[in-house]
Motif scaffolding. Sequence first.
Motif, mmCIF file in Angstrom:
data_model
loop_
_atom_site.group_PDB
_atom_site.id
_atom_site.type_symbol
_atom_site.label_atom_id
_atom_site.label_comp_id
_atom_site.label_asym_id
_atom_site.label_seq_id
_atom_site.Cartn_x
_atom_site.Cartn_y
_atom_site.Cartn_z
ATOM 1 N N GLY A 122 -45.511 24.344 -33.766
ATOM 2 C CA GLY A 122 -45.630 22.891 -33.688
ATOM 3 C C GLY A 122 -46.360 22.324 -34.884
ATOM 4 O O GLY A 122 -46.573 21.130 -34.979
ATOM 5 N N GLY A 123 -46.771 23.215 -35.784
ATOM 6 C CA GLY A 123 -47.449 22.760 -36.988
ATOM 7 C C GLY A 123 -48.914 22.489 -36.735
ATOM 8 O O GLY A 123 -49.418 22.541 -35.619
ATOM 9 N N LEU A 124 -49.539 22.174 -37.856
ATOM 10 C CA LEU A 124 -50.964 21.917 -37.841
ATOM 11 C C LEU A 124 -51.309 20.725 -36.958
ATOM 12 O O LEU A 124 -52.352 20.695 -36.310
ATOM 13 N N SER A 125 -50.416 19.756 -36.933
ATOM 14 C CA SER A 125 -50.736 18.542 -36.201
ATOM 15 C C SER A 125 -50.872 18.824 -34.701
ATOM 16 O O SER A 125 -51.713 18.240 -34.036
ATOM 17 N N ARG A 126 -50.063 19.761 -34.201
ATOM 18 C CA ARG A 126 -50.156 20.078 -32.776
ATOM 19 C C ARG A 126 -51.509 20.714 -32.462
ATOM 20 O O ARG A 126 -52.210 20.306 -31.538
ATOM 21 N N SER A 127 -51.877 21.715 -33.248
ATOM 22 C CA SER A 127 -53.145 22.412 -32.997
ATOM 23 C C SER A 127 -54.331 21.463 -33.136
ATOM 24 O O SER A 127 -55.272 21.504 -32.341
ATOM 25 N N THR A 128 -54.279 20.629 -34.163
ATOM 26 C CA THR A 128 -55.382 19.697 -34.378
ATOM 27 C C THR A 128 -55.461 18.697 -33.231
ATOM 28 O O THR A 128 -56.549 18.398 -32.727
ATOM 29 N N ALA A 129 -54.308 18.205 -32.810
ATOM 30 C CA ALA A 129 -54.284 17.242 -31.705
ATOM 31 C C ALA A 129 -54.890 17.854 -30.450
ATOM 32 O O ALA A 129 -55.635 17.190 -29.723
ATOM 33 N N ASP A 130 -54.601 19.129 -30.197
ATOM 34 C CA ASP A 130 -55.166 19.801 -29.018
ATOM 35 C C ASP A 130 -56.693 19.824 -29.089
ATOM 36 O O ASP A 130 -57.375 19.542 -28.103
ATOM 37 N N VAL A 294 -45.720 18.038 -29.769
ATOM 38 C CA VAL A 294 -45.499 18.905 -28.600
ATOM 39 C C VAL A 294 -44.001 19.142 -28.400
ATOM 40 O O VAL A 294 -43.546 20.265 -28.189
ATOM 41 N N LEU A 295 -43.264 18.050 -28.523
ATOM 42 C CA LEU A 295 -41.818 18.125 -28.334
ATOM 43 C C LEU A 295 -41.184 19.069 -29.348
ATOM 44 O O LEU A 295 -40.343 19.917 -29.011
ATOM 45 N N ARG A 296 -41.603 18.941 -30.581
ATOM 46 C CA ARG A 296 -41.047 19.781 -31.637
ATOM 47 C C ARG A 296 -41.326 21.250 -31.340
ATOM 48 O O ARG A 296 -40.462 22.101 -31.472
ATOM 49 N N GLU A 297 -42.542 21.504 -30.874
ATOM 50 C CA GLU A 297 -42.889 22.887 -30.568
ATOM 51 C C GLU A 297 -42.004 23.434 -29.452
ATOM 52 O O GLU A 297 -41.471 24.538 -29.548
ATOM 53 N N ARG A 298 -41.866 22.619 -28.400
ATOM 54 C CA ARG A 298 -41.020 23.033 -27.266
ATOM 55 C C ARG A 298 -39.592 23.328 -27.721
ATOM 56 O O ARG A 298 -39.000 24.328 -27.348
#
Length: 341
Positions: A122-130, A294-298
Amino acid sequence: MTTGSSIADRVLAGEVRAAARLMRDLDDRQPGAEAALRALFPRTGRAYVIGLTGAPGAGKSSLTDRLIAHHRAQGRTVGVVAVDPTSPFTGGAILGDRIRMQDHALDPGVFIRSLGTRGHLGGLSRSTADLVQVLDAMGKDVILVETVGVGQDEIEVANLAHTVVVVAVPGMGDDVQAIKAGVLEIADVFAVNKADREGADRTVRDLQGMLELRRTVIGRPGDHDAAHHFELADPGLAAPDGTWEPPIVRTVAVRDEGTRELVAAIDAHRAHLEAGGGRRARDTARARAAFVAVLRERLVQGALERLEAEMGRLDAVAERIAAREADPYALADELAARLRA
Ligand SMILES: Nc1nc2c(ncn2[C@@H]2O[C@H](COP(=O)(O)OP(=O)(O)OP(=O)(O)O)[C@@H](O)[C@H]2O)c(=O)[nH]1
Ligand SMILES: [Mg+2]
Protein backbone atom coordinates in the motif's frame (compact mmCIF):
# COMPACT_ATOMS: atom_id res chain seq x y z
CA MET A 1 -11.76 -9.26 17.18
CA THR A 2 -11.20 -9.79 20.88
CA THR A 3 -7.47 -9.28 20.44
CA GLY A 4 -8.18 -6.21 18.36
CA SER A 5 -10.51 -4.63 20.84
CA SER A 6 -8.45 -5.39 23.92
CA ILE A 7 -5.29 -3.90 22.50
CA ALA A 8 -7.41 -1.00 21.24
CA ASP A 9 -8.78 -0.48 24.75
CA ARG A 10 -5.28 -0.36 26.11
CA VAL A 11 -4.21 2.15 23.47
CA LEU A 12 -7.23 4.30 24.29
CA ALA A 13 -6.30 4.10 27.95
CA GLY A 14 -2.99 5.65 26.96
CA GLU A 15 -0.83 2.58 27.47
CA VAL A 16 2.38 3.35 25.69
CA ARG A 17 3.49 -0.25 25.51
CA ALA A 18 0.22 -1.31 23.91
CA ALA A 19 0.61 1.44 21.32
CA ALA A 20 4.18 0.40 20.57
CA ARG A 21 3.10 -3.20 20.26
CA LEU A 22 0.23 -2.32 17.93
CA MET A 23 2.55 -0.26 15.74
CA ARG A 24 4.91 -3.20 15.50
CA ASP A 25 2.07 -5.56 14.65
CA LEU A 26 0.87 -3.16 11.98
CA ASP A 27 4.36 -3.14 10.53
CA ASP A 28 4.43 -6.92 10.51
CA ARG A 29 0.96 -7.00 9.01
CA GLN A 30 -0.35 -9.14 11.85
CA PRO A 31 -3.99 -9.97 11.11
CA GLY A 32 -5.24 -8.76 14.49
CA ALA A 33 -3.63 -5.37 14.05
CA GLU A 34 -6.13 -4.19 11.52
CA ALA A 35 -9.01 -5.20 13.79
CA ALA A 36 -7.46 -2.96 16.43
CA LEU A 37 -7.23 -0.08 13.97
CA ARG A 38 -10.89 -0.55 13.19
CA ALA A 39 -11.79 -0.50 16.84
CA LEU A 40 -9.79 2.70 17.26
CA PHE A 41 -11.21 4.44 14.23
CA PRO A 42 -14.28 6.04 15.88
CA ARG A 43 -11.97 7.58 18.46
CA THR A 44 -9.69 9.26 15.92
CA GLY A 45 -9.97 12.53 14.05
CA ARG A 46 -9.06 14.88 16.88
CA ALA A 47 -5.35 15.34 16.37
CA TYR A 48 -3.87 18.15 14.30
CA VAL A 49 -1.38 16.69 11.82
CA ILE A 50 1.62 18.69 10.64
CA GLY A 51 3.80 17.32 7.84
CA LEU A 52 7.42 18.37 7.36
CA THR A 53 9.03 17.52 4.08
CA GLY A 54 12.20 18.57 2.29
CA ALA A 55 15.46 17.34 0.82
CA PRO A 56 17.68 14.92 2.75
CA GLY A 57 19.58 16.75 5.47
CA ALA A 58 17.53 19.95 5.19
CA GLY A 59 16.99 19.93 8.94
CA LYS A 60 13.56 18.34 9.19
CA SER A 61 14.41 16.33 12.30
CA SER A 62 16.07 19.32 13.94
CA LEU A 63 12.98 21.42 13.26
CA THR A 64 10.71 18.60 14.42
CA ASP A 65 12.67 18.53 17.65
CA ARG A 66 12.05 22.26 18.12
CA LEU A 67 8.39 21.95 17.22
CA ILE A 68 7.99 19.23 19.84
CA ALA A 69 9.45 21.55 22.46
CA HIS A 70 7.25 24.48 21.46
CA HIS A 71 4.09 22.42 21.51
CA ARG A 72 5.00 20.83 24.83
CA ALA A 73 5.57 24.30 26.27
CA GLN A 74 1.99 25.11 25.24
CA GLY A 75 0.81 22.04 27.13
CA ARG A 76 0.00 19.99 24.03
CA THR A 77 0.89 16.33 23.74
CA VAL A 78 2.84 15.34 20.64
CA GLY A 79 3.23 12.27 18.45
CA VAL A 80 5.96 11.99 15.83
CA VAL A 81 6.28 9.75 12.79
CA ALA A 82 9.67 10.06 11.10
CA VAL A 83 9.67 8.39 7.69
CA ASP A 84 13.10 7.50 6.44
CA PRO A 85 13.06 5.91 3.00
CA THR A 86 16.76 5.23 3.18
CA SER A 87 16.50 3.20 6.35
CA PRO A 88 16.42 -0.55 5.93
CA PHE A 89 15.04 -0.82 9.44
CA THR A 90 11.49 -0.82 10.60
CA GLY A 91 9.96 -1.07 13.98
CA GLY A 92 12.50 1.02 15.77
CA ALA A 93 13.85 4.50 16.00
CA ILE A 94 16.54 5.50 13.56
CA LEU A 95 19.67 6.32 15.44
CA GLY A 96 20.04 9.87 14.15
CA ASP A 97 16.48 10.77 14.96
CA ARG A 98 16.75 9.16 18.31
CA ILE A 99 19.83 11.14 19.16
CA ARG A 100 18.35 14.41 18.05
CA MET A 101 15.02 13.87 19.71
CA GLN A 102 16.21 12.02 22.78
CA ASP A 103 15.54 14.95 25.08
CA HIS A 104 11.89 14.14 24.59
CA ALA A 105 12.21 10.40 24.96
CA LEU A 106 11.44 10.44 28.66
CA ASP A 107 8.56 12.85 28.35
CA PRO A 108 5.30 10.87 28.61
CA GLY A 109 3.60 13.59 26.57
CA VAL A 110 5.72 12.68 23.55
CA PHE A 111 5.67 9.50 21.47
CA ILE A 112 8.21 9.16 18.65
CA ARG A 113 8.18 6.46 16.05
CA SER A 114 10.42 6.01 13.02
CA LEU A 115 9.38 4.15 9.93
CA GLY A 116 11.64 2.65 7.32
CA THR A 117 10.29 1.68 3.96
CA ARG A 118 9.96 -1.97 3.39
CA GLY A 119 8.11 -1.99 0.13
CA HIS A 120 4.68 -2.27 1.65
CA LEU A 121 2.13 -2.92 -1.03
CA GLY A 122 0.00 0.00 0.00
CA GLY A 123 3.06 2.20 -0.03
CA LEU A 124 4.50 4.48 2.53
CA SER A 125 1.32 6.46 2.80
CA ARG A 126 -0.62 3.47 4.10
CA SER A 127 1.91 2.65 6.82
CA THR A 128 2.25 6.28 7.83
CA ALA A 129 -1.52 6.74 7.93
CA ASP A 130 -1.81 3.73 10.25
CA LEU A 131 0.73 5.17 12.68
CA VAL A 132 -0.98 8.55 12.61
CA GLN A 133 -4.27 6.81 13.46
CA VAL A 134 -2.73 5.10 16.49
CA LEU A 135 -1.18 8.35 17.75
CA ASP A 136 -4.48 10.14 17.20
CA ALA A 137 -6.34 7.45 19.18
CA MET A 138 -3.77 7.77 21.95
CA GLY A 139 -5.01 11.32 22.31
CA LYS A 140 -1.97 13.16 21.01
CA ASP A 141 -2.98 16.77 20.34
CA VAL A 142 -0.45 17.34 17.59
CA ILE A 143 1.18 14.80 15.27
CA LEU A 144 4.34 15.68 13.37
CA VAL A 145 5.14 13.63 10.27
CA GLU A 146 8.66 13.96 8.87
CA THR A 147 9.21 12.73 5.32
CA VAL A 148 12.01 13.19 2.82
CA GLY A 149 10.55 15.10 -0.08
CA VAL A 150 11.89 13.18 -3.02
CA GLY A 151 9.17 11.07 -4.52
CA GLN A 152 5.51 10.55 -5.12
CA ASP A 153 5.18 8.50 -1.96
CA GLU A 154 6.39 11.36 0.15
CA ILE A 155 4.04 13.77 -1.54
CA GLU A 156 1.21 11.38 -0.78
CA VAL A 157 2.35 11.28 2.81
CA ALA A 158 2.08 15.05 2.85
CA ASN A 159 -1.56 14.57 1.93
CA LEU A 160 -2.10 13.04 5.35
CA ALA A 161 -1.39 16.38 7.03
CA HIS A 162 -3.51 19.40 7.84
CA THR A 163 -0.56 21.73 7.46
CA VAL A 164 2.44 20.91 5.27
CA VAL A 165 5.76 22.61 6.00
CA VAL A 166 8.25 22.42 3.14
CA VAL A 167 11.79 22.80 4.40
CA ALA A 168 14.22 24.41 1.96
CA VAL A 169 17.90 25.24 2.50
CA PRO A 170 20.10 27.91 0.99
CA GLY A 171 22.98 27.40 -1.34
CA MET A 172 21.45 24.75 -3.52
CA GLY A 173 20.07 26.42 -6.61
CA ASP A 174 18.90 23.11 -7.96
CA ASP A 175 17.06 22.44 -4.78
CA VAL A 176 14.54 25.12 -5.45
CA GLN A 177 14.11 23.59 -8.87
CA ALA A 178 13.43 20.26 -7.22
CA ILE A 179 10.87 21.86 -4.97
CA LYS A 180 9.31 23.47 -8.00
CA ALA A 181 8.96 20.08 -9.64
CA GLY A 182 6.61 18.61 -7.13
CA VAL A 183 6.60 19.86 -3.61
CA LEU A 184 5.74 23.51 -4.17
CA GLU A 185 2.10 22.71 -4.69
CA ILE A 186 1.67 21.01 -1.37
CA ALA A 187 3.34 23.69 0.78
CA ASP A 188 1.24 25.60 3.28
CA VAL A 189 4.30 27.06 4.97
CA PHE A 190 7.91 27.31 3.79
CA ALA A 191 10.80 27.11 6.24
CA VAL A 192 14.11 28.29 4.84
CA ASN A 193 16.27 26.44 7.35
CA LYS A 194 20.02 26.86 7.84
CA ALA A 195 19.38 30.57 7.44
CA ASP A 196 22.74 31.05 9.17
CA ARG A 197 24.30 30.03 5.88
CA GLU A 198 25.19 32.05 2.85
CA GLY A 199 22.42 32.40 0.32
CA ALA A 200 19.34 32.36 2.55
CA ASP A 201 18.16 35.67 1.09
CA ARG A 202 18.37 34.27 -2.37
CA THR A 203 16.44 31.14 -1.45
CA VAL A 204 13.72 33.30 0.07
CA ARG A 205 13.64 35.45 -3.07
CA ASP A 206 13.49 32.38 -5.31
CA LEU A 207 10.58 31.00 -3.34
CA GLN A 208 8.81 34.35 -3.41
CA GLY A 209 9.36 34.49 -7.15
CA MET A 210 7.91 31.03 -7.62
CA LEU A 211 4.86 31.87 -5.54
CA GLU A 212 4.43 35.11 -7.43
CA LEU A 213 4.69 33.29 -10.74
CA ARG A 214 2.08 30.83 -9.70
CA ARG A 215 -0.23 33.61 -8.64
CA THR A 216 0.02 35.43 -11.94
CA VAL A 217 0.32 32.51 -14.34
CA ILE A 218 -1.99 30.01 -12.77
CA GLY A 219 -4.14 32.72 -11.32
CA ARG A 220 -4.74 30.85 -8.15
CA PRO A 221 -3.33 31.47 -4.72
CA GLY A 222 -1.32 28.76 -3.11
CA ASP A 223 -3.69 26.39 -1.50
CA HIS A 224 -2.88 22.89 -0.52
CA ASP A 225 -6.39 21.65 -1.17
CA ALA A 226 -6.86 23.47 -4.42
CA ALA A 227 -3.62 21.84 -5.49
CA HIS A 228 -4.49 18.38 -4.36
CA HIS A 229 -3.69 16.96 -7.72
CA PHE A 230 -2.77 13.28 -8.08
CA GLU A 231 -5.71 11.13 -7.24
CA LEU A 232 -6.98 13.65 -4.74
CA ALA A 233 -7.84 16.27 -7.30
CA ASP A 234 -11.32 17.57 -6.63
CA PRO A 235 -12.03 21.22 -7.19
CA GLY A 236 -14.90 20.99 -4.73
CA LEU A 237 -12.45 20.47 -1.92
CA ALA A 238 -10.75 23.84 -2.22
CA ALA A 239 -11.02 26.04 0.83
CA PRO A 240 -14.01 28.33 0.31
CA ASP A 241 -12.05 31.57 0.34
CA GLY A 242 -8.91 29.96 -1.05
CA THR A 243 -6.77 32.92 -0.17
CA TRP A 244 -3.99 31.32 1.84
CA GLU A 245 -0.55 32.45 0.75
CA PRO A 246 2.22 30.19 2.05
CA PRO A 247 4.41 32.30 4.33
CA ILE A 248 8.18 31.90 4.12
CA VAL A 249 9.91 31.66 7.51
CA ARG A 250 13.66 31.70 8.03
CA THR A 251 14.88 29.28 10.66
CA VAL A 252 18.12 28.15 12.24
CA ALA A 253 16.95 24.94 13.85
CA VAL A 254 20.22 24.23 15.62
CA ARG A 255 20.03 27.57 17.44
CA ASP A 256 16.25 27.55 17.85
CA GLU A 257 16.00 30.75 15.84
CA GLY A 258 12.88 31.51 13.84
CA THR A 259 11.17 28.45 15.23
CA ARG A 260 8.70 30.50 17.24
CA GLU A 261 7.78 32.24 13.99
CA LEU A 262 7.46 28.87 12.31
CA VAL A 263 5.04 27.72 14.99
CA ALA A 264 3.12 30.99 14.58
CA ALA A 265 2.91 30.42 10.79
CA ILE A 266 1.61 26.89 11.33
CA ASP A 267 -0.92 28.16 13.88
CA ALA A 268 -2.02 30.87 11.44
CA HIS A 269 -2.60 28.26 8.76
CA ARG A 270 -4.57 26.19 11.21
CA ALA A 271 -6.68 29.20 12.15
CA HIS A 272 -7.22 29.91 8.46
CA LEU A 273 -8.43 26.34 7.89
CA GLU A 274 -10.67 26.37 10.90
CA ALA A 275 -12.19 29.76 10.16
CA GLY A 276 -12.99 29.08 6.52
CA GLY A 277 -14.28 25.52 6.68
CA GLY A 278 -10.99 24.38 5.27
CA ARG A 279 -10.45 22.00 8.14
CA ARG A 280 -13.38 19.92 7.00
CA ALA A 281 -12.12 20.00 3.41
CA ARG A 282 -8.68 18.98 4.55
CA ASP A 283 -10.07 16.19 6.70
CA THR A 284 -11.98 14.94 3.70
CA ALA A 285 -8.84 15.07 1.56
CA ARG A 286 -6.95 13.21 4.27
CA ALA A 287 -9.67 10.60 4.56
CA ARG A 288 -9.63 10.16 0.83
CA ALA A 289 -5.87 9.69 0.73
CA ALA A 290 -6.00 7.17 3.56
CA PHE A 291 -8.92 5.32 2.04
CA VAL A 292 -7.32 5.12 -1.39
CA ALA A 293 -4.14 3.78 0.23
CA VAL A 294 -6.08 0.99 1.97
CA LEU A 295 -8.03 0.26 -1.18
CA ARG A 296 -4.90 0.10 -3.29
CA GLU A 297 -3.33 -2.32 -0.87
CA ARG A 298 -6.41 -4.55 -0.88
CA LEU A 299 -6.68 -4.57 -4.65
CA VAL A 300 -3.01 -5.17 -5.31
CA GLN A 301 -2.95 -7.90 -2.68
CA GLY A 302 -5.99 -9.55 -4.23
CA ALA A 303 -4.56 -9.26 -7.71
CA LEU A 304 -1.22 -10.74 -6.72
CA GLU A 305 -2.89 -13.66 -4.96
CA ARG A 306 -4.92 -14.31 -8.08
CA LEU A 307 -1.82 -14.00 -10.24
CA GLU A 308 0.12 -16.48 -8.15
CA ALA A 309 -2.80 -18.91 -8.14
CA GLU A 310 -3.51 -18.75 -11.84
CA MET A 311 -0.46 -17.49 -13.70
CA GLY A 312 2.46 -18.65 -11.62
CA ARG A 313 4.72 -17.02 -9.08
CA LEU A 314 5.29 -13.29 -9.38
CA ASP A 315 9.03 -13.75 -9.86
CA ALA A 316 8.46 -16.28 -12.61
CA VAL A 317 5.99 -13.98 -14.34
CA ALA A 318 8.45 -11.10 -13.98
CA GLU A 319 11.17 -13.21 -15.59
CA ARG A 320 8.92 -13.85 -18.55
CA ILE A 321 8.19 -10.16 -18.84
CA ALA A 322 11.89 -9.30 -18.61
CA ALA A 323 12.62 -11.81 -21.35
CA ARG A 324 9.91 -10.15 -23.44
CA GLU A 325 7.94 -13.38 -23.52
CA ALA A 326 5.00 -11.75 -21.80
CA ASP A 327 3.41 -8.34 -22.15
CA PRO A 328 2.94 -6.57 -18.79
CA TYR A 329 0.03 -4.46 -20.07
CA ALA A 330 -1.90 -7.38 -21.46
CA LEU A 331 -1.23 -9.43 -18.34
CA ALA A 332 -2.42 -6.64 -16.07
CA ASP A 333 -5.54 -6.14 -18.19
CA GLU A 334 -6.28 -9.83 -18.11
CA LEU A 335 -5.83 -10.00 -14.38
CA ALA A 336 -7.98 -6.94 -13.80
CA ALA A 337 -10.70 -8.45 -15.99
CA ARG A 338 -10.59 -11.71 -14.03
CA LEU A 339 -10.90 -9.80 -10.75
CA ARG A 340 -13.99 -8.04 -12.04
CA ALA A 341 -15.58 -11.24 -13.26
N1 LIG B 1 24.11 25.31 10.11
C1 LIG B 1 22.97 24.71 10.36
N2 LIG B 1 22.91 23.36 10.43
C2 LIG B 1 21.73 22.78 10.67
C3 LIG B 1 20.55 23.53 10.88
N3 LIG B 1 19.54 22.68 11.09
C4 LIG B 1 20.04 21.45 11.03
N4 LIG B 1 21.37 21.49 10.79
C5 LIG B 1 22.29 20.36 10.66
O1 LIG B 1 22.02 19.70 9.45
C6 LIG B 1 22.20 18.29 9.60
C7 LIG B 1 20.96 17.56 9.16
O2 LIG B 1 19.92 17.87 10.06
P1 LIG B 1 18.66 16.93 10.25
O3 LIG B 1 17.75 17.60 11.19
O4 LIG B 1 19.06 15.55 10.55
O5 LIG B 1 18.06 16.96 8.78
P2 LIG B 1 16.92 16.03 8.16
O6 LIG B 1 16.26 16.85 7.11
O7 LIG B 1 16.07 15.48 9.22
O8 LIG B 1 17.78 14.88 7.50
P3 LIG B 1 17.26 13.47 6.93
O9 LIG B 1 16.16 12.98 7.85
O10 LIG B 1 18.45 12.61 6.93
O11 LIG B 1 16.75 13.78 5.55
C8 LIG B 1 22.58 18.05 11.04
O12 LIG B 1 23.96 17.95 11.14
C9 LIG B 1 22.07 19.30 11.74
O13 LIG B 1 22.80 19.61 12.89
C10 LIG B 1 20.64 24.96 10.80
O14 LIG B 1 19.67 25.70 10.94
N5 LIG B 1 21.88 25.49 10.54
MG1 LIG C 1 15.53 13.45 9.62
